[in-house]
Write an enzyme that holds these catalytic residues in place. Structure first.
Site, short mmCIF file in Angstrom:
data_model
loop_
_atom_site.label_atom_id
_atom_site.label_comp_id
_atom_site.label_asym_id
_atom_site.label_seq_id
_atom_site.Cartn_x
_atom_site.Cartn_y
_atom_site.Cartn_z
N ASP A 193 0.75 -0.91 -0.16
CA ASP A 193 -0.42 0.25 0.20
C ASP A 193 1.33 1.10 -0.36
OD1 ASP A 193 -1.87 -2.09 0.82
OD2 ASP A 193 -1.84 -1.13 2.77
N1 URA Z 1 -1.04 -6.25 4.30
C1 URA Z 1 -1.62 -4.88 3.88
O1 URA Z 1 -2.20 -3.74 4.75
N2 URA Z 1 -0.89 -4.06 3.43
C2 URA Z 1 0.31 -4.31 2.64
O2 URA Z 1 0.28 -3.52 1.47
C3 URA Z 1 0.18 -4.89 2.97
C4 URA Z 1 -0.35 -6.29 3.29
#
Ligand code: URA
Length: 232
Positions: free
Chosen positions: A102
């Site tokens: 993310d």
């Molecule tokens: N889980 C999440 O919530 N975000 C990420 O970027 C990777 C795993």
């Protein structure tokens, strides 16, 4: 012509521009001898503007992704590709991230232009574990490790339960979580389902490969030994 195509596919310019660069003597061997378009000089001995050429097709990079960067080639705002040389975006075959993090997650992010390698890393069969460190908004309740390990946890709008995941407690608001799959926003959604909220999230390990001294925003090419650690 082979040389023109090879250098153009690495993103150094259009075929026309590379032809020009060769004509101008900017493409040389290690002794500084200008190369011709039909040269058969091995890749590792070719210099462009006095610098060794980028690696050929089949490269794998590890980046320590900073917060605020998106894993995309064309979103608005800052992109993980902004942290790599511009020409990497023009490579053929294309350089893709292996999975995503993310925008507000930092840490270990792999890139490759090798489709077979990419699929091997993300394939459920390879079972490459990914380790995350999370800072939580509220103290743990105490039942999270059992819920995550159960193999029965369902996330909203999903049809299949999550695979068992391992929770290591650092203190009551800091944890390490090992996942064996990669669903959308998985770590954040797992904690949200337990009534908590992830304030900060970083991926510290992919298989046996950690960030080992790689600073935020830095990246490195992986050699064979490091690539194999992903599966070890
Ligand atoms: N889980 C999440 O919530 N975000 C990420 O970027 C990777 C795993």
């Amino acid at each position: 012509m082979r040389l023109v195509k090879l250098i153009a596919n690495l993103g150094y310019g259009s075929r026309k521009e590379i032809q020009m660069a060769i004509r101008n003597g900017w493409v040389t061997d290690r002794d500084g001898n200008p190369l011709k378009v039909d040269s058969k000089t091995p890749h590792e001995d070719i210099l462009f503007d006095d610098e060794p050429l980028d690696p050929p097709e089949g490269m794998v990079l590890l980046m320590n992704k900073p917060l605020g960067y998106t894993c995309s080639t064309k979103d608005q705002g800052r992109l993980v590709y902004d942290l790599l040389p511009d020409r990497f975006r023009m490579r053929k075959p294309v350089l893709s991230t292996i999975g995503r993090l993310d925008k507000e997650t930092s840490g270990a992010l792999l890139f490759t232009d090798d489709g077979t390698f990419l699929h091997k890393v993300i394939s459920p069969k390879s079972e490459v574990p990914k380790v995350y460190e999370a800072e939580l908004d509220r103290p743990l309740k105490g039942n999270e490790a059992a819920i995550f390990a159960s193999g029965e946890m369902m996330l909203e709008n999903e049809q299949k339960p999550l695979k068992p995941a391992e929770l290591d407690v650092i203190d009551d608001t800091h944890v390490r979580l090992t996942l064996h799959e990669g669903r959308y926003h998985q770590v954040r959604r797992m904690f949200a389902a337990t009534g908590n909220h992830v304030n900060a999230l970083t991926r510290i390990r992919i298989g046996g490969l950690g960030l080992e001294g790689l600073g935020e925003g830095e990246w490195k090419l992986l050699g064979e030994e490091e690539k194999s650690r992903i599966f070890g």
